[in-house]
Design an enzyme around this catalytic site. Sequence first.
Site, PDB file in Angstrom:
ATOM      1  N   CYS A 120      51.253  36.010  41.103  1.00 18.95           N
ATOM      2  CA  CYS A 120      50.162  35.557  42.558  1.00 18.95           C
ATOM      3  C   CYS A 120      51.108  33.426  41.797  1.00 18.95           C
ATOM      4  CB  CYS A 120      49.024  35.868  42.120  1.00 18.95           C
ATOM      5  SG  CYS A 120      48.517  37.235  43.113  1.00 18.95           S
ATOM      6  N   CYS A 192      47.170  38.458  47.809  1.00 16.21           N
ATOM      7  CA  CYS A 192      46.734  38.584  49.113  1.00 16.21           C
ATOM      8  C   CYS A 192      47.854  38.881  50.095  1.00 16.21           C
ATOM      9  CB  CYS A 192      45.386  37.106  49.612  1.00 16.21           C
ATOM     10  SG  CYS A 192      44.168  37.197  47.929  1.00 16.21           S
ATOM     11  N   SER A 470      46.677  25.214  50.260  1.00 13.87           N
ATOM     12  CA  SER A 470      46.815  27.279  50.089  1.00 13.87           C
ATOM     13  C   SER A 470      48.059  27.310  51.369  1.00 13.87           C
ATOM     14  CB  SER A 470      45.789  27.806  49.932  1.00 13.87           C
ATOM     15  OG  SER A 470      45.964  28.841  50.492  1.00 13.87           O
TER      16      SER A 470
END
Length: 555
Positions: A120, A192, A470
């Site tokens: 991540c 994600c 993001s």
Amino acid sequence: MWRSDKVKKGIERSPHRALLRACGLSDEDFDKPLIGIANSYIDIIPGHVHLREFVKPIKDEVRKAGGVPIEFNVIGVDDGIAMGHYGMHYSLPSRELIADSIETVVEAHQLDALICIPNCDKIVPGMLMATARLNIPTIFISGGPMLAGEVNGKKVDLISVFEGIGQLKAGKIDEGQLKVIEEHACPTCGSCSGMFTANSMNCITEVLGLGLPGNGTIPAVDPRRELLARAAARQIMELLKRDIKPRDILTIEAFDNAFAVDIAMGGSSNTILHLLAIANEAGISYPLSRINEISRRTPNICKISPSSEYHIQDLDAVGGIPSLLKELIRGGYLPHPDAMTVSLKTHKEIAEEAPDADGSVIRRVEDPYSKEGGIAILFGNLAPEGSVVKTAGVDPNMLTFRGRAICFDSEEEAIEGILGGKVKPGHVVVIRYEGPKGGPGMREMLSPTSAIMGMGLGDKVALITDGRFSGGTRGACVGHISPEAAAGGPIGVVKDGDEILIDIPNRKIELLISQEELKRRLENFVPKTKEVKSSWLRRYIRFVTSASKGAILEA
């Protein structure tokens, strides 16, 4: 014979061997190479919670192949959990700590080769930076992406929850509906499920040549992920045997390929920041203008959430990155198809074995989303050193936008202003003092951008910042504006009501005031300062460079 012989061979190393014996090594092990395994297992990141078990078959395969696995751990920050509060100041700085900690363990113990297990956000680039710096045989095997969730037959993910807050504030859904989205958005372990920063970087690791095919897209819960992990463990021994090192692979041509694929799939804008930092560690100077040259000639042929309803599992189902490479090569858009990878095959050879583009998840080059790429670098009097926009996530009607500035000096002020109704159609939201120095730590702006989208303002409002976004951000959002406000950049002198032009097709971002007025404002500008109690963050402020240089730390 081995680098690690420095700590385990000869009479003088008898004390060293005594300590190694206490760790379980035997006389037989002293003749074998020590293979470092940098594992980013941590309990508070969904992409990492399974890595304690994931590493076991990797260690097993290293032993079978004749190596001694030496597992160690690195820290990690979950950007989604750290976002929207003080904790986000630590996300980007953690990249440097990860790189430094891996260097420390590898050099202190003279390990012979390295297997990196990231997944991540800052963990992937931090490990890549360490890899380029150390230059010992290395291979990457990520923990794999999360599956998307589902609510009422519609796929949902983490961004659905962030945007749900804006929908709630706008009266489009109630708290019960938001809770249902929250409960279903992240159904499995893994990074994600969209083309956010983690998955963008894991896919790019394939293209840089340091990960095997499938590294970026095979889901965490798919049995093929373990098979790939075992293959990576066996392959590190082959790389060690042949003495193939990261800098043999991380050439400027490899970075050209990485940017081309990132642009073709509309990856996270954070990849620009990280690839520049990795290139720096590899001794390569990579100008932002070169990215624009690639963007101009590379079509956007793949859109994954948040830019579409597709998720990483859908890209994997149609062939993953190898199929994307195959289509780019077919159209002549991959700059260097003969670049070498840790598989010991070129991208061209890997692509030949992949399925053809399906035409939907991966469009044919004759039918792209756009003829130019999904990421662009904008320059102008507001960003003399450059800024970054993820064009793949921008409404076509917003590619050129002229609006009036409404200025906020922090993310918190901006969120309050957006959710409080201060931001109106026609505004350009300016968020400053959120750059590498000014933040400090260049916090991501997912909460304000998601609030804008959730409130239905995505095609009416633009946002610019010296901070960053993001990978889940979509909309007319321009980040990494350099120089930042805290360094005296022009974004610091924008006033409420000033007119701003964002012209993505022409790669321009301009504050529409006279040169004389801009000069006068800059001459009289004294940047704001913040009281920072953390000694680590104060050191970071002192040494961090501009986003246009990858926000690296100057030695």
